[in-house]
Design a protein around this motif. Sequence first.
Motif, PDB file in Angstrom:
ATOM      1  N   ALA A 304      87.406 -56.752  46.822  1.00 37.99           N
ATOM      2  CA  ALA A 304      88.822 -55.373  47.815  1.00 37.99           C
ATOM      3  C   ALA A 304      89.007 -56.494  47.751  1.00 37.99           C
ATOM      4  O   ALA A 304      90.275 -56.642  48.054  1.00 37.99           O
ATOM      5  N   HIS A 305      88.921 -57.600  48.520  1.00 37.79           N
ATOM      6  CA  HIS A 305      89.994 -58.911  49.352  1.00 37.79           C
ATOM      7  C   HIS A 305      90.651 -58.571  48.150  1.00 37.79           C
ATOM      8  O   HIS A 305      92.113 -59.264  48.452  1.00 37.79           O
ATOM      9  N   GLU A 306      90.079 -59.454  46.963  1.00 40.10           N
ATOM     10  CA  GLU A 306      91.213 -59.933  46.333  1.00 40.10           C
ATOM     11  C   GLU A 306      92.229 -59.375  45.771  1.00 40.10           C
ATOM     12  O   GLU A 306      93.791 -59.368  44.939  1.00 40.10           O
ATOM     13  N   SER A 308      93.444 -56.851  46.854  1.00 37.88           N
ATOM     14  CA  SER A 308      94.503 -56.239  47.539  1.00 37.88           C
ATOM     15  C   SER A 308      95.888 -56.634  47.442  1.00 37.88           C
ATOM     16  O   SER A 308      96.582 -56.941  47.735  1.00 37.88           O
ATOM     17  N   HIS A 309      95.295 -58.765  46.777  1.00 34.30           N
ATOM     18  CA  HIS A 309      96.205 -58.986  47.082  1.00 34.30           C
ATOM     19  C   HIS A 309      97.281 -58.918  46.426  1.00 34.30           C
ATOM     20  O   HIS A 309      98.194 -59.617  46.111  1.00 34.30           O
ATOM     21  N   GLN A 310      96.930 -58.163  45.031  1.00 37.14           N
ATOM     22  CA  GLN A 310      98.127 -58.157  44.316  1.00 37.14           C
ATOM     23  C   GLN A 310      99.017 -57.209  45.150  1.00 37.14           C
ATOM     24  O   GLN A 310     100.163 -57.713  44.177  1.00 37.14           O
ATOM     25  N   ASN A 327      99.895 -62.705  54.191  1.00 37.46           N
ATOM     26  CA  ASN A 327      98.764 -62.310  52.566  1.00 37.46           C
ATOM     27  C   ASN A 327      97.005 -62.160  53.295  1.00 37.46           C
ATOM     28  O   ASN A 327      96.558 -61.242  52.703  1.00 37.46           O
ATOM     29  N   GLU A 328      96.704 -63.331  53.469  1.00 34.04           N
ATOM     30  CA  GLU A 328      95.143 -62.866  54.023  1.00 34.04           C
ATOM     31  C   GLU A 328      95.356 -61.738  55.091  1.00 34.04           C
ATOM     32  O   GLU A 328      93.926 -61.958  54.922  1.00 34.04           O
ATOM     33  N   GLY A 329      96.137 -61.784  56.216  1.00 33.95           N
ATOM     34  CA  GLY A 329      95.653 -61.028  57.475  1.00 33.95           C
ATOM     35  C   GLY A 329      95.477 -59.410  56.986  1.00 33.95           C
ATOM     36  O   GLY A 329      94.760 -58.796  56.809  1.00 33.95           O
TER      37      GLY A 329
END
Length: 559
Positions: A304-306, A308-310, A327-329
Amino acid sequence: MAKRSLFILMCIFSLTIGITSAQDAQPGADGVGDKLYPLSGNGGYDVQQYDLQLMWDNKTGAIDAQTTIKSIATQDLSAFNLDFIGFDITKLTVDGKDTKFSRKDSELTVDAAVTKGKTFETVVAYNGNPSQVKDSLTTGWIAVKDSVIVISEPVGAQGWFPSNDHPSDKALFTYEVTVPKAYQVAANGLPDKPVENGDNNTYKFAINKPMATYLATINIGKFKTVEQTGPDGLPIVNYFPPDFTDPEKAFTRQPEILSFLSEKFGPYPFDVSGGIVVNQQIGVALEAQTRPIYGTDASELVVAHELSHQWFGDNVSVATWDQIWLNEGFATFAELLWIEHINGKNALDHTIQRRYDELQGLYRFSKDDLISSLESGQLPDVQLTPEKVGQLLHLLMDSAATKADIDAVVAKLPKDGAKVTQLGALMKSIPVQGQIVLKTIDFYKFNSIITGEPLAADAEQKTAPNLHGPADVESGDMMFDGSVYQRGGLALQALRLKLGDDTFFKLLQTYVSQYAGKNVTTTDFTSLAEKISGQDLKDFFQRWLYDKPLPPITELGLS
Ligand SMILES: [Zn+2]
């Protein structure tokens, strides 16, 4: 006469232009002025497209490669730089002409004059073994026995292809990767059918929307392809190790995760999705554009994290590396959304409490959880004196048990004490009130008591939490810490509670559509937040994003 004078005039005119441009033409800068990575990226041009062709030798691990870079000059250039480390360069041309170059550390200087506004094509042919780039992380082309893993954030791309290696210069990409037939290539982008080429196969991929260099990845090994369909018929193409069964069911839910994120953030930004799972546990994952890279240890939450980075990182990208919380927040906040969606509000609150505590170096356990985490921690089979058992029980339980109850258990121990592995059983008989709270230093003290090795003099200082605002990042080794990830995510959750869901998600969707394919700074986000909410949020953002102290947990709806 008139003609002649016109001719003279034209000569003077063109001479003037010639002189002016010769005087104005300057070498492009050797960096884009990034505070954390001053030599990352280069000035004077804007890359439009990279075409990477490379052939991998499975016996030596070397590559024979050619990178074609189509760029537009943004100033009159007398020379320009690329970021590139290692290899023998066998040929370098600009617009088809052999061109002189020189190299110093990570800078490749190309002696070509280019007029501002002109499109030009640089071709670099090179071979050798790629170098990993050693920074706070080891990144780039990582040769692992009989395979290759490429994870290039933040500055690893220059270790395998010449580039304007900074997220502020995004470009289109194509890859053509030739490998022996026993291997497969798992890259990002839209895959084409592999083409047979003697004893080799050539794999082709295309990235059809601008991408930062660090998001390019080419992985070589043994892979099987598994396809799924995402929202609106989105093709999902996964590359898994041949015997991978998705034990965590991390990837099975990708279509559902993508639908959920699309609802929250707006339509998925690219033409394909999926994941690359390399055949080992790597403990990290990277959001390669369209197709992130994972180890076999990836969980559903990491997926889910990766994914969402899209939206946040890949489509909307940072202007400079110190803005990395954008990006990370945001990706860490997406984890919170997914937890809430799957497990409900209590699970969300529990996670928020845990992450808030961890930022302060605090870890809370129920007695049962602490016992089971001790027992799953593969404790050494060491005999301890009653005194040491007492020290350990006090260390672990003082925050929730009375001194008398702990001492009573110690007093009943036989003279030769107990084994470390018996600690859990001893803890069971000690009553506790509320939760057990441990600090990071306590885990070090625990080991020190067991091994008899004294704590390092600076252990207390070294384990103290490094609190800083997520948007206040001063060095490369702060980019991937808890303040950027967890506090960044919590800052967005606090903003969500302050603005309400309607305004907050309107803000996120507007931010994504307004900055799609572009680069952003924190100010772009905070200004938009004020505009869309109609609120003065300066104090809020100052406290959550820049000041050192962690704002109160009441702003996260907890007490
Ligand atoms: Zn991330």
